[in-house]
Design a protein around this motif. Sequence first.
Motif, PDB file in Angstrom:
ATOM      1  N   PHE A   1       0.190 -43.895 -64.735  1.00  0.00           N
ATOM      2  CA  PHE A   1       0.972 -42.920 -64.109  1.00  0.00           C
ATOM      3  C   PHE A   1       2.718 -42.929 -64.868  1.00  0.00           C
ATOM      4  CE2 PHE A   1      -1.415 -43.914 -60.407  1.00  0.00           C
ATOM      5  CZ  PHE A   1      -1.930 -42.705 -60.187  1.00  0.00           C
ATOM      6  N   ASP A   2       2.704 -43.829 -65.811  1.00  0.00           N
ATOM      7  CA  ASP A   2       3.740 -43.950 -66.827  1.00  0.00           C
ATOM      8  C   ASP A   2       3.097 -43.820 -68.268  1.00  0.00           C
ATOM      9  OD1 ASP A   2       5.862 -44.704 -68.105  1.00  0.00           O
ATOM     10  OD2 ASP A   2       6.025 -46.469 -67.110  1.00  0.00           O
ATOM     11  N   TYR A   3       3.249 -42.321 -68.776  1.00  0.00           N
ATOM     12  CA  TYR A   3       2.578 -42.053 -69.845  1.00  0.00           C
ATOM     13  C   TYR A   3       3.573 -42.403 -70.867  1.00  0.00           C
ATOM     14  CZ  TYR A   3       0.063 -39.214 -66.730  1.00  0.00           C
ATOM     15  OH  TYR A   3      -0.896 -38.626 -65.806  1.00  0.00           O
ATOM     16  N   GLU A   4       4.740 -42.563 -70.610  1.00  0.00           N
ATOM     17  CA  GLU A   4       5.969 -42.930 -71.787  1.00  0.00           C
ATOM     18  C   GLU A   4       5.368 -44.457 -72.253  1.00  0.00           C
ATOM     19  OE1 GLU A   4       9.853 -41.894 -71.150  1.00  0.00           O
ATOM     20  OE2 GLU A   4       9.497 -40.577 -69.879  1.00  0.00           O
ATOM     21  N   GLN A   5       5.384 -45.297 -71.083  1.00  0.00           N
ATOM     22  CA  GLN A   5       4.628 -46.607 -71.301  1.00  0.00           C
ATOM     23  C   GLN A   5       3.709 -46.864 -72.100  1.00  0.00           C
ATOM     24  OE1 GLN A   5       6.957 -49.119 -70.919  1.00  0.00           O
ATOM     25  NE2 GLN A   5       5.719 -50.572 -71.811  1.00  0.00           N
TER      26      GLN A   5
END
Length: 298
Positions: A114-118
């Motif tokens: 749920f954290d595509y940036e990471q």
Amino acid sequence: DNKNKLKSNASLLKVETNDKKEETNIRASKKSKTIVDKNSMGSSSNCKYSEYLDQNEKFCDYMEDCAISINNFNKESFRHLFCIFDGHGGNLSANLCVQKYPEIFKKCLSEFPFDYEQALKKSFLLMDKEIENTKAKEVGNTATVVFINNKLLYCANVGDSSCCLIGKTAEFISVDHKITNKNEIKRIEKEGGQIIDERLGGILGVTRGLGDFDLKDKGLSAEPNVAKVLINHNLHYCVLASDGVWDVLSPDDVAKITHNHTIENLAKVIVETAIEKGSEDNISCIVIELNKRHSSKK
């Protein structure tokens, strides 16, 4: 941005998949034909893409640009992945990115669902480590990655292969990591790096990239900038291209081209226009249609 370059035969690489729904096109060729996915890229974005690469033989003896276009990434119809890797010092590391990056990014998505940036940031660092563990560690490349997840578009990049969005305006969403970037100069100085004769370590014209491990202690970073954009009805195209395009064309120049051509030949026309304008580098371009523009086109 080149050190002593290594000549190598350009090749067409493909990633095998057991699922026919995942359509992958990977080009590292001297001159590739336009690649067009005739199917919609999902109900949320409803777009097509085209891809074109040219060695630019008048100025370049060999090809260092590579590109990846994956529809229905990770077997999911609402996800799509597009990448451009521009090598310097040879194409070994760029080719390795073509072979390894999609699987590395899949694993990062599993780790950060749920954290595509990471997930994007970690994928760049892991790809960098993969290069370090091979004979490609003596060379390097830029990396610009666009990941579309439903209505969200993410762009992660290191180096100067830039990405712009075209709608009512045309603007870069990537960050050029060059010696002229004041924020990068501050970062390098803070980290104890070296800028000599307006080049990183006296060698490289970009301040971030994958590979080039002899420059890591001079300030070269593999950590990408990440931008996130909501795909609304005002956005028409996303254009990824190596600096062979952006050295001679602005986002506004590219936007004007999009008014007169359909997605099927847009990438090709942009590349050919860059050559006509005097580009002296390898050239690669991917154009993604985000929303169809309702106007007459050639």
